[in-house]
Design an enzyme around this catalytic site. Structure first.
Site, PDB file in Angstrom:
ATOM      1  N   LYS A 103     -12.780  -3.213  18.501  1.00  0.00           N
ATOM      2  CA  LYS A 103     -11.448  -3.726  18.803  1.00  0.00           C
ATOM      3  C   LYS A 103     -10.974  -3.351  20.211  1.00  0.00           C
ATOM      4  CE  LYS A 103     -10.422  -4.031  13.931  1.00  0.00           C
ATOM      5  NZ  LYS A 103      -9.461  -3.954  12.832  1.00  0.00           N
ATOM      6  N   ASN A 158       0.845  -1.194   0.000  1.00  0.00           N
ATOM      7  CA  ASN A 158       0.000   0.000   0.000  1.00  0.00           C
ATOM      8  C   ASN A 158       0.883   1.247   0.000  1.00  0.00           C
ATOM      9  OD1 ASN A 158       0.588   0.689   2.890  1.00  0.00           O
ATOM     10  ND2 ASN A 158      -0.473  -1.261   3.217  1.00  0.00           N
ATOM     11  N   PHE A 190      -5.354   3.384  14.387  1.00  0.00           N
ATOM     12  CA  PHE A 190      -5.520   4.407  13.353  1.00  0.00           C
ATOM     13  C   PHE A 190      -6.612   3.957  12.395  1.00  0.00           C
ATOM     14  CE2 PHE A 190      -1.825   6.285  15.000  1.00  0.00           C
ATOM     15  CZ  PHE A 190      -1.614   7.512  14.383  1.00  0.00           C
TER      16      PHE A 190
END
Length: 401
Positions: free
Chosen positions: A342, A211, A324
């Protein structure tokens, strides 16, 4: 750390004077009180009015131009300064300083001050490497002068090499660190783990999926945490960034490697900041030999990688866990959903489509969400400053405020 500090900026004549203008702006934005002395040569490159407008103070150019008859200007400035920085420092002014020459406003003030003096050289690479310049630099070092070394790059003279004035943001960081020394730091002794960069998932010995992450945000967080007194471990995917000093660096390539590196160290940590852009999928099959192209379409099957952040949230005990969320739409909705799913204490979200945000640049625009419902939106800042704010928010969480 620069708030209300008296910074005397001495500008000598070179093409890098334009960076001194930017440095004046950065120092003022950081809260410093800045006064500027310009050599005659410096005025050939930039008009004193530029420094006056940015600093809010008169610019001093002539030893005999006494703007206030109640004081002697160069003595008053010398006494006023908490720190003096010469930027850019030409070979000429370095030579004068090393030999005690005081033939203008700038060099006269330098001899009169008892404040710490910092020098940021800028010149042609061959000049910087000349034995006379090296001798002068050595003599100034023995006199207690501190240096901000020039960086390497393309110089105005056409050469490529060491001699380019360090960037204003980096100079401000150095001065911040100087005033930070000896003061208590909020993360003193804490163990902090930061992940950074992309991961690579191989298809064959030649090709891989990855990425656009550069690792800049994660590296900034690691460096800032170290400045705040933490013992930092940086687990990073492949990047081209220079390795920060004083930090334990663990290099990985794949999502699986990052998963194992993080999980092995998680129980030892006080704070974990997951800034890495880890691949969500990897090819089901990796070929040992290079795939040969054909005229047919290529179809590659993928499978999910392990969700590192989800696993950390499930196993969290005393740790502060920060994630993030890089999104292109519905930032708050997706960020809050990720935070809850999470089991995070905080998540930093950014819209990667905004100009000045995202992976490639040196700036970012973020919103900080906490499990307590607190939201803080930050304007566009350089990533070092964003890292500082994020860690301040983490410190606030640790104190239970």
């Amino acid at each position: 750390m620069l708030k209300d500090k008296h910074i005397l900026l001495c500008v000598s004549g070179g093409i890098a004077v334009y960076k001194a203008v930017a440095l004046t702006s950065k120092l003022t934005q950081a809260g410093a009180l800045v006064k500027v002395i310009m050599s005659e040569s410096a005025q050939k490159f930039v008009n004193p009015l530029s420094f006056q407008a940015l600093s809010g103070h008169d610019v001093f150019t002539d030893t005999f131009d006494e703007k206030d008859s109640s004081v002697i200007a160069h003595i008053d400035l010398a006494d006023w300064a908490d720190l003096v920085i010469v930027a850019p420092a030409t070979a000429n002014v370095i030579g004068k300083m090393a030999n005690g020459i005081a033939d203008d406003m700038l060099t006269t003030t330098l001899l009169a001050t008892e404040a710490p003096i910092w020098v940021a050289p800028a010149m042609n690479v061959n000049m910087y490497n000349h034995s006379a310049v090296k001798r002068n630099l050595h003599r100034l070092c023995e006199d207690g002068v501190k240096f901000i070394e020039p960086s390497e790059g393309f110089l105005a003279c056409g050469y490529v090499g060491k001699g380019r004035l360090e960037e204003p943001e980096k100079i401000v960081e150095h001065l911040n660190d100087f005033f930070q020394e000896g003061k208590p730091t909020p993360l003193e002794g804490k163990k902090v783990l930061v992940t950074a960069g992309p991961t690579r998932e191989s298809i064959d010995p030649v090709r891989y999926f990855t990425n656009h992450s550069t690792g800049k945000m994660g590296f900034s967080l690691a460096k800032q945490a170290a400045k705040m007194g933490a013992h930092v471990t940086l687990i990073t995917g492949p990047t081209t960034l220079d390795e920060p000093q004083g930090i334990n660096i663990v290099k990985v390539e794949t999502a699986d490697e990052m998963f194992h590196a993080v999980m092995e160290r998680f129980h030892q940590m006080d704070i974990v900041v997951k800034a890495a852009a880890v691949a969500d999928y990897k090819p089901k099959q990796t070929y040992t030999h290079k795939m040969k192209k054909s005229n047919d379409e290529l179809v590659i099957s993928f499978e999910r990688t392990k969700d590192i952040l989800l696993e950390l949230g499930r196993n969290k005990q005393h740790q502060i866990l920060v994630g993030f969320a890089a999104e292109s739409e519905q930032l708050e909705t997706y960020a809050m959903r990720k935070l809850k799913k999470k089991n995070l204490d905080m998540i930093v979200g950014n819209n990667i489509l905004l100009e000045g945000a995202g992976f490639q640049g040196d700036t970012n625009i973020v919103e900080v969400f906490t499990s307590q419902g607190k939201v803080r939106s930050l304007p566009m800042m350089n990533k070092s400053r964003v890292a500082e704010v994020i860690l301040q928010e983490i410190t606030t969480l640790m104190m239970g405020v």
